[in-house]
Design a protein around this motif. Structure first.
Motif, PDB file in Angstrom:
ATOM      1  N   ALA A  69       6.375  -3.549  -2.829  1.00 54.26           N
ATOM      2  CA  ALA A  69       6.918  -4.826  -2.372  1.00 54.26           C
ATOM      3  C   ALA A  69       6.238  -5.167  -1.057  1.00 54.26           C
TER       4      ALA A  69
ATOM      5  N   ARG B  49       7.322 -10.151  -1.972  1.00 54.79           N
ATOM      6  CA  ARG B  49       6.671 -10.213  -3.284  1.00 54.79           C
ATOM      7  C   ARG B  49       6.631  -8.811  -3.859  1.00 54.79           C
ATOM      8  N   VAL B  50       6.823  -8.691  -5.161  1.00 51.46           N
ATOM      9  CA  VAL B  50       6.685  -7.395  -5.816  1.00 51.46           C
ATOM     10  C   VAL B  50       5.466  -7.449  -6.735  1.00 51.46           C
TER      11      VAL B  50
ATOM     12  N   ARG C 224       2.650  -4.746  -9.234  1.00 52.23           N
ATOM     13  CA  ARG C 224       2.469  -3.454  -9.898  1.00 52.23           C
ATOM     14  C   ARG C 224       1.382  -2.596  -9.276  1.00 52.23           C
TER      15      ARG C 224
ATOM     16  N   ARG D 124       4.107  -3.190   3.649  1.00 51.66           N
ATOM     17  CA  ARG D 124       3.817  -2.831   2.264  1.00 51.66           C
ATOM     18  C   ARG D 124       4.702  -1.638   1.929  1.00 51.66           C
TER      19      ARG D 124
ATOM     20  N   LEU E 258       7.241  -5.756 -12.535  1.00 49.58           N
ATOM     21  CA  LEU E 258       7.075  -5.873 -11.084  1.00 49.58           C
ATOM     22  C   LEU E 258       6.161  -7.055 -10.773  1.00 49.58           C
TER      23      LEU E 258
ATOM     24  N   ILE F  33      16.598  -4.608  -5.254  1.00 45.99           N
ATOM     25  CA  ILE F  33      16.353  -5.163  -3.922  1.00 45.99           C
ATOM     26  C   ILE F  33      17.434  -6.197  -3.610  1.00 45.99           C
TER      27      ILE F  33
ATOM     28  N   PHE G 290      16.523  -1.609  -0.373  1.00 41.34           N
ATOM     29  CA  PHE G 290      15.862  -1.104  -1.565  1.00 41.34           C
ATOM     30  C   PHE G 290      16.629   0.117  -2.071  1.00 41.34           C
TER      31      PHE G 290
END
Length: 240
Positions: free
Chosen positions: A64, A97-98, A100, A120, A133, A160, A229
């Motif tokens: 994320a 933002r998520v 992969r 990050r 993701l 989240i 999280f």
């Protein structure tokens, strides 16, 4: 002639990729490790105004990206990839933002007069279906005169939640029996925890071990805000 040109370009890309290194090592002014355990790694990232970063390896873990300020557009130039350059649009503090994660080499250029500050948050847990993701999530427009916990994203590995603790209120956050939690502060605020005063800086993290509970009293004049999280799958290192 065309064949030689293509070969030369491919060779240049290969040499660049081989020379690209971990940004934590080669670009310490822009990337620094803030927190790490077997569940998660938190990297602090700062692109100064109009900064141009040379080619370096990109994060391959699902992650994320938590934006800590209102930043301008940033250009990413992908080396040796078919998709070339891409511009990340302007960001807003409190959004995330998520993604992969992709194994790639890239250069970075901050095209704005503004710095770009973000975290990050790399997931070190079993990723399950990484295709889920994806997406951008913005700071919710919710009242700040009482405590709020609003779910913003969830898939098999992670949950989240946006958390608000109003002035003069206490928030209790309990981690699951098998699900530890990570808090990321969005807003500087004086808090009291177990009779000790602490000041959470913007971007500061707080780890809550599985089965534990923390209680924060907001002793300031404005709301304190966090992203929470919750890690729902086991660490990759443990599972191996």
């Amino acid at each position: 002639m065309m064949k030689l040109t293509i070969t030369a370009l491919a060779l240049t890309a290969s040499i660049t990729a081989l020379g690209a290194q971990d940004p934590l090592t080669v670009l310490p002014d822009s990337y620094s490790k803030q927190f790490e355990n077997e569940w998660v790694t938190v990297v602090r990232v700062r692109y100064a105004p109009h900064a141009k970063l040379p080619a370096h390896a990109h994060n391959v873990l699902p992650a994320a990206y938590v934006y800590l300020n209102d930043g301008g557009p940033v250009l990413f130039k992908h080396i040796g990839a078919s998709y070339g350059a891409a511009t990340r649009p302007a960001t807003q503090a409190g959004s995330f933002r998520v993604f992969r994660g992709i194994d790639e080499i890239r250069e970075v250029e901050n095209t704005s007069e503004l710095p770009s500050d973000f975290l990050r948050v790399e997931f070190e847990t079993d990723p399950r279906d990484v295709r889920t993701l994806k997406g951008r999530y913005f700071r919710p427009a919710i009242p700040h005169d009482h405590n709020v916990e609003q779910l913003q994203f969830e898939n098999d590995p992670v949950r989240i939640t946006h958390v608000i603790c109003a002035p003069g209120r206490t928030v209790r956050l309990a981690a699951g029996v098998t699900e530890p939690s990570l808090l990321i502060a969005f807003q500087a605020a004086p808090l009291r925890e177990k009779d000790s005063d602490v000041s959470m800086r913007v971007g500061q993290e707080r780890w809550i071990s599985a089965g534990s509970t923390v209680a924060f009293e907001n002793v300031g004049a404005q709301s304190s805000e966090f992203l929470r999280f919750d890690f729902k799958t086991t660490p990759i290192a443990s599972s191996h």
